[in-house]
Design a protein around this motif. Structure first.
Motif, PDB file in Angstrom:
ATOM      1  N   PRO A 251     110.690  82.857 -47.608  1.00  0.00           N
ATOM      2  CA  PRO A 251     112.015  83.429 -47.367  1.00  0.00           C
ATOM      3  C   PRO A 251     112.240  83.656 -45.872  1.00  0.00           C
ATOM      4  O   PRO A 251     111.304  83.940 -45.126  1.00  0.00           O
ATOM      5  CB  PRO A 251     111.984  84.753 -48.139  1.00  0.00           C
ATOM      6  CG  PRO A 251     110.933  84.568 -49.171  1.00  0.00           C
ATOM      7  CD  PRO A 251     109.899  83.668 -48.557  1.00  0.00           C
ATOM      8  N   ARG A 252     113.493  83.536 -45.457  1.00  0.00           N
ATOM      9  CA  ARG A 252     113.825  83.688 -44.048  1.00  0.00           C
ATOM     10  C   ARG A 252     113.448  85.089 -43.574  1.00  0.00           C
ATOM     11  O   ARG A 252     113.755  86.088 -44.210  1.00  0.00           O
ATOM     12  CB  ARG A 252     115.330  83.454 -43.848  1.00  0.00           C
ATOM     13  CG  ARG A 252     115.818  83.618 -42.423  1.00  0.00           C
ATOM     14  CD  ARG A 252     115.360  82.465 -41.572  1.00  0.00           C
ATOM     15  NE  ARG A 252     115.850  82.569 -40.211  1.00  0.00           N
ATOM     16  CZ  ARG A 252     117.038  82.102 -39.818  1.00  0.00           C
ATOM     17  NH1 ARG A 252     117.829  81.510 -40.679  1.00  0.00           N
ATOM     18  NH2 ARG A 252     117.405  82.216 -38.562  1.00  0.00           N
ATOM     19  N   GLY A 253     112.786  85.147 -42.448  1.00  0.00           N
ATOM     20  CA  GLY A 253     112.415  86.438 -41.880  1.00  0.00           C
ATOM     21  C   GLY A 253     110.936  86.510 -41.578  1.00  0.00           C
ATOM     22  O   GLY A 253     110.179  85.566 -41.803  1.00  0.00           O
ATOM     23  N   ALA A 254     110.542  87.657 -41.058  1.00  0.00           N
ATOM     24  CA  ALA A 254     109.148  87.853 -40.678  1.00  0.00           C
ATOM     25  C   ALA A 254     108.307  88.184 -41.898  1.00  0.00           C
ATOM     26  O   ALA A 254     108.778  88.778 -42.863  1.00  0.00           O
ATOM     27  CB  ALA A 254     109.041  88.960 -39.650  1.00  0.00           C
ATOM     28  N   ILE A 255     107.042  87.779 -41.846  1.00  0.00           N
ATOM     29  CA  ILE A 255     106.080  88.105 -42.899  1.00  0.00           C
ATOM     30  C   ILE A 255     105.121  89.147 -42.353  1.00  0.00           C
ATOM     31  O   ILE A 255     104.515  88.964 -41.288  1.00  0.00           O
ATOM     32  CB  ILE A 255     105.321  86.839 -43.346  1.00  0.00           C
ATOM     33  CG1 ILE A 255     106.302  85.857 -43.994  1.00  0.00           C
ATOM     34  CG2 ILE A 255     104.202  87.191 -44.309  1.00  0.00           C
ATOM     35  CD1 ILE A 255     105.660  84.575 -44.448  1.00  0.00           C
ATOM     36  N   MET A 256     105.002  90.229 -43.096  1.00  0.00           N
ATOM     37  CA  MET A 256     104.173  91.347 -42.659  1.00  0.00           C
ATOM     38  C   MET A 256     102.893  91.394 -43.478  1.00  0.00           C
ATOM     39  O   MET A 256     102.849  90.887 -44.614  1.00  0.00           O
ATOM     40  CB  MET A 256     104.948  92.655 -42.801  1.00  0.00           C
ATOM     41  CG  MET A 256     106.251  92.677 -42.012  1.00  0.00           C
ATOM     42  SD  MET A 256     107.190  94.173 -42.291  1.00  0.00           S
ATOM     43  CE  MET A 256     106.091  95.394 -41.568  1.00  0.00           C
ATOM     44  N   PRO A 257     101.838  92.000 -42.936  1.00  0.00           N
ATOM     45  CA  PRO A 257     100.575  92.093 -43.695  1.00  0.00           C
ATOM     46  C   PRO A 257     100.751  92.945 -44.946  1.00  0.00           C
ATOM     47  O   PRO A 257     101.492  93.937 -44.945  1.00  0.00           O
ATOM     48  CB  PRO A 257      99.618  92.730 -42.684  1.00  0.00           C
ATOM     49  CG  PRO A 257     100.484  93.392 -41.672  1.00  0.00           C
ATOM     50  CD  PRO A 257     101.731  92.585 -41.588  1.00  0.00           C
ATOM     51  N   ALA A 567     120.614  87.716 -37.831  1.00  0.00           N
ATOM     52  CA  ALA A 567     120.912  87.537 -36.407  1.00  0.00           C
ATOM     53  C   ALA A 567     119.668  87.809 -35.562  1.00  0.00           C
ATOM     54  O   ALA A 567     119.383  87.089 -34.598  1.00  0.00           O
ATOM     55  CB  ALA A 567     122.057  88.453 -35.993  1.00  0.00           C
ATOM     56  N   ILE A 568     118.888  88.860 -35.907  1.00  0.00           N
ATOM     57  CA  ILE A 568     117.650  89.153 -35.179  1.00  0.00           C
ATOM     58  C   ILE A 568     116.651  88.018 -35.351  1.00  0.00           C
ATOM     59  O   ILE A 568     116.060  87.534 -34.378  1.00  0.00           O
ATOM     60  CB  ILE A 568     117.044  90.485 -35.660  1.00  0.00           C
ATOM     61  CG1 ILE A 568     117.996  91.648 -35.394  1.00  0.00           C
ATOM     62  CG2 ILE A 568     115.691  90.718 -35.005  1.00  0.00           C
ATOM     63  CD1 ILE A 568     118.292  91.877 -33.944  1.00  0.00           C
ATOM     64  N   TYR A 569     116.469  87.547 -36.593  1.00  0.00           N
ATOM     65  CA  TYR A 569     115.520  86.464 -36.835  1.00  0.00           C
ATOM     66  C   TYR A 569     115.937  85.199 -36.090  1.00  0.00           C
ATOM     67  O   TYR A 569     115.093  84.461 -35.553  1.00  0.00           O
ATOM     68  CB  TYR A 569     115.409  86.172 -38.326  1.00  0.00           C
ATOM     69  CG  TYR A 569     114.926  87.335 -39.150  1.00  0.00           C
ATOM     70  CD1 TYR A 569     114.054  88.271 -38.628  1.00  0.00           C
ATOM     71  CD2 TYR A 569     115.356  87.504 -40.469  1.00  0.00           C
ATOM     72  CE1 TYR A 569     113.612  89.343 -39.383  1.00  0.00           C
ATOM     73  CE2 TYR A 569     114.910  88.564 -41.231  1.00  0.00           C
ATOM     74  CZ  TYR A 569     114.045  89.483 -40.677  1.00  0.00           C
ATOM     75  OH  TYR A 569     113.615  90.542 -41.418  1.00  0.00           O
ATOM     76  N   GLU A 575     111.377  82.083 -37.914  1.00  0.00           N
ATOM     77  CA  GLU A 575     111.824  81.249 -39.029  1.00  0.00           C
ATOM     78  C   GLU A 575     110.593  80.783 -39.789  1.00  0.00           C
ATOM     79  O   GLU A 575     110.031  79.725 -39.523  1.00  0.00           O
ATOM     80  CB  GLU A 575     112.645  80.062 -38.515  1.00  0.00           C
ATOM     81  CG  GLU A 575     113.851  80.496 -37.669  1.00  0.00           C
ATOM     82  CD  GLU A 575     114.582  79.324 -37.071  1.00  0.00           C
ATOM     83  OE1 GLU A 575     114.225  78.189 -37.412  1.00  0.00           O
ATOM     84  OE2 GLU A 575     115.500  79.541 -36.286  1.00  0.00           O
ATOM     85  N   SER A 576     110.155  81.591 -40.716  1.00  0.00           N
ATOM     86  CA  SER A 576     108.902  81.311 -41.415  1.00  0.00           C
ATOM     87  C   SER A 576     108.935  79.984 -42.140  1.00  0.00           C
ATOM     88  O   SER A 576     107.927  79.300 -42.255  1.00  0.00           O
ATOM     89  CB  SER A 576     108.604  82.437 -42.419  1.00  0.00           C
ATOM     90  OG  SER A 576     108.512  83.669 -41.746  1.00  0.00           O
ATOM     91  N   GLY A 577     110.080  79.626 -42.642  1.00  0.00           N
ATOM     92  CA  GLY A 577     110.161  78.383 -43.392  1.00  0.00           C
ATOM     93  C   GLY A 577     110.301  77.151 -42.519  1.00  0.00           C
ATOM     94  O   GLY A 577     110.390  76.046 -43.017  1.00  0.00           O
TER      95      GLY A 577
END
Length: 757
Positions: A251-257, A567-569, A575-577
């Motif tokens: 999914p669009r966005g950052a991936i957190m632990p 907008a931040i991403y 862009e994880s994908g």
């Protein structure tokens, strides 16, 4: 029409390889001379009465003469076809070249990964290598050859060094790189045009994928009417079952632990029959999931999902693997993500110390990091905002933040503008919300770049429109570019999200200064609401209304949270994908001084930054191997960070769509085309095309048949000659005696009968 040929005579497409034997045609006159000499003269027979001549059968004489003529023609034909056969006639196509001269041959083997397809437990690349060997065997010691493949940069010259060409052929392997058949054809054409040999040939061994033939006809047109021949060896007539992994994304966005996320995998059926399979997912080297994939119809795509969680901060990698089928190269898809703890964002508010819910940044802070009434996180958001005043902004190190947001700031000066320009050029992102305190003239001046004489804003800000107290007009929002990277994740729901938004007050912009394609979202009257502009390596987004509820209900609508997060991403390029790249494509790293990359096979490459229109960027181009690459980035300020990215094969190379037959004729129209479907026939087809279709065997067969016919006819004529003097005269006497008997019986008296006889 007749024209000279160095190795024979060409007439009506018939070539005589040994025309000297045509001198033997004078022997055709021998049967004619013998016939004239031995012609039998007619005998003179005396009869007592002319009345008896009517009793002779004249048909017998004419029949015997016809047999003599036929026998003469047969004997002449025997000598004619015997001489013609010794002259070795061959039939050649109109675009063919002479046969016995030296040959220049370029062998091009398609070696993209689609040639790994296995048929009857034999890969197409092995079959292609055998076909090329057969073509190689058609060459003689005086012939020249060059071996090329369709994926690498073509190089080399046509030489008589057969050992070098043979080694190149034997070392040929498939490549994950996309096909560049047009480039190989262009190099072959260039080499053949420089050749002076009689025969010039291109042997193309391919699986006939339609996507590979772009631009080929234009290259072959350079040798039109130059006598170049193309031997097309078709290895792709049989369709095989094949499923391919065409994409993996988060999914669009950052991936957190320790955050639950989902890996979406798309699988496409490249074969001709419905096919199912099993998919396995690996995180690092550990298998983390397996699922069955239901049968997929030909040409269709399905999506499967794997739940996933990462424990450590930093680069992470994995892969998705399908069960084995006829083409295993496209069964694996690699992915890479950068797990982050948080995304720091700086918010500049005109008066951040005021009553919280009255601050311009109130709704913005809540949207970026929603909190409960007790101040705890309502949902897990990687964005960590920090609010400062314009004065504090001047003392803040903005390079530590992924993005900077201005909301309703009126106090902005030239120093602030210069600081933001440097931040943008180094790859930062700036989001500006308009507000009541903005002075358009001062704002435009602060964001004007004196060095480039251009504004950093997407368009110049003009006057305020709309009345909050007594609104005469209310504007809604309309998405102008739904496919833009910022808005693409909302495709399909963007109209329902942004359509209900109501705006009571806004700033107008000077459309004459707006860059083409700058507007992402418009108002219902067509004027721009959200604009974007690239500044160096960074992006600046301008929203012409406020982030507070006094001008619009946008902060109160469901669209506000996804819009601000996306907008931040987008500005921070999170862009994880999109961390996957295609083999042989360049990977760009913005605002770096140096780059050290470790490829999947362990090879390390150092890249120095290059000056581009966006600043100092690193371009990594050695992506010829699928897998996960690890990069160590060194920034201009000396800071270092690690990232990972994946490289995968182009799924278009898995397509089994063949070049249609009518397009085959069009692509190869400028040259003489010889098509071969069987590997064992490659050598014979080349030799036949080079020398033409042999006709001398047919001539010798005709000589044998004519000899048999001549023997039969001659035997009958000779038999007739030996008995003509006896049988013919006896027959005549019998006819005369019969006539006498009939005359006697019809006479009235013996005397009359005697007279009649």
């Amino acid at each position: 029409m007749r024209m000279p040929c160095p190795y024979g005579i060409i007439m009506f497409g018939i070539t005589l390889l040994n025309p000297v034997f045509l001198a033997g045609l004078v022997t055709v006159a021998i049967p004619i001379i013998v016939h004239l000499i031995q012609m039998r003269r007619s005998r003179i027979v005396d009869f007592p009465s002319l009345r008896l001549l009517r009793l002779i059968d004249m048909k017998l004489s004419r029949r015997e003469k016809l047999k003599d003529i036929i026998l003469l023609i047969v004997r002449c034909s025997i000598l004619f076809f015997l001489v013609l056969g010794l002259a070795q006639p061959v039939f050649k196509a109109p675009k063919g070249t002479g046969g016995r001269g030296a040959t220049s041959m370029v062998i091009i083997v398609e070696n993209s990964f689609s040639m790994d397809t296995r048929e009857a437990n034999i890969s197409r690349i092995d079959t292609a290598r055998n076909a090329a060997r057969n073509a190689f065997e058609s060459l003689g010691p005086a012939d020249s050859v060059l071996v090329l493949n369709a994926t690498e940069e073509p190089k080399g010259k046509i030489l008589r060094n057969h050992a070098l060409a043979g080694n190149t052929l034997e070392s040929l392997r498939t490549s994950p790189r996309p096909s560049r058949l047009s480039g190989a054809i262009e190099h072959a054409v260039k080499e053949l045009l420089a050749s002076t040999t009689v025969n010039r040939e291109i042997v193309l061994v391919t699986d006939m994928q339609a996507a590979d033939f772009g631009g080929v006809r234009e290259k072959l047109a350079k040798v039109q009417e130059k006598g170049v021949r193309v031997i097309l060896v078709d290895l792709g007539r049989q369709e095989t079952p094949n499923l391919a992994v065409t994409g993996v994304s988060f999914p669009r966005g950052a991936i957190m632990p320790d955050q639950e996320t989902v890996l979406a995998v798309t699988v496409r059926n490249m074969g001709a029959d419905p096919t199912g399979t099993t998919a396995s997912c690996f995180r690092g080297g550990e298998k983390c999931g397996e699922t069955a994939v239901a049968a997929i119809d030909p040409g269709e795509t399905t999506t499967i999902q794997f739940p996933m969680k990462f424990q450590k901060i930093g680069p992470a990698q994995g892969r998705v693997v399908l069960a084995a089928d006829s083409l295993e190269t496209d069964n694996t898809r690699y992915f890479a993500v950068n797990v982050v703890k948080e995304i720091p964002v700086l918010i500049v508010d005109e008066n951040p110390t005021a009553v919280p819910h009255e601050a311009e940044s109130f709704y913005l802070r809540r949207a970026l990091r929603p909190l409960t009434a007790l101040g705890e996180a309502l949902l897990l958001s990687p964005i960590k905002p920090k609010v400062v005043s314009p004065d504090a902004f001047g003392r803040t190190d903005v390079d530590k933040y992924a993005a900077v947001i201005f909301t309703g700031v009126g106090r902005i000066n030239r120093a602030h503008g210069d600081k933001l320009r440097r931040y943008l050029e180094s790859g930062g992102g700036v989001l500006i919300f308009a507000g009541e305190r903005i002075n358009p003239k001062q704002f435009n001046f602060a964001f004007y770049d004196r060095a480039s004489r251009t504004s950093m804003l997407p368009a110049e800000i003009r006057e305020v429109e709309g009345d909050v107290e007594r609104p005469k007009e209310i504007w809604n929002l309309r998405v102008r570019q739904p496919g833009h990277p910022l808005l693409a994740p909302l495709r399909g729901v963007s109209d329902s999200l942004f359509g209900p938004v109501q705006v009571y007050r806004r700033f107008s912009v000077d459309l004459s200064t707006m860059a083409p394609g700058a507007s992402l979202i418009d108002y219902s009257d067509g004027k721009p609401a959200v604009l974007e502009k690239r500044v160096g390596a960074g992006r600046l987004i301008l929203v012409t209304t406020s982030a507070y509820s006094s001008w619009t209900d946008f902060p109160l609508r469901a669209a506000f949270i996804p819009f601000t997060h996306l907008a931040i991403y987008h500005m921070a390029r999170i862009e994880s994908g999109a961390l996957s790249h295609i083999v042989d494509s360049a990977v760009i790293f913005r605002n770096i001084a140096r780059l050290d990359v470790t490829s999947p096979d362990g090879q390390k490459t150092s890249v120095e930054a290059e000056t581009s229109s966006h600043g100092r960027d690193g371009f990594f181009r050695s992506t010829g191997l699928p897998g996960v690459y690890k990069a160590l980035l060194e920034r201009p300020d000396g800071s270092k960070s690690e990232e990972a990215f994946s490289v995968n094969v182009n799924p278009d190379e898995s397509s089994q769509t063949r070049l249609p037959e009518d397009e085959v004729a069009d692509v190869f129209e400028p040259v003489q085309l010889v098509r071969v479907d069987e590997v064992d026939r490659v050598k014979s087809a080349i030799l036949t095309a080079r020398r033409g279709t042999k006709l001398w065997d047919l001539c010798f067969y005709l000589v044998i048949l004519l000899l048999i016919a001549e023997s039969i006819l001659a035997n009958r004529v000779f038999h007739r000659e030996t008995r003509t003097g006896i049988e013919a005269d006896t027959a005549d006497v019998r006819k005369i005696e019969a006539a006498r008997q009939r005359a006697r019986s019809a006479s009235a008296s013996p005397q009359e009968a005697e007279v009649a006889s």
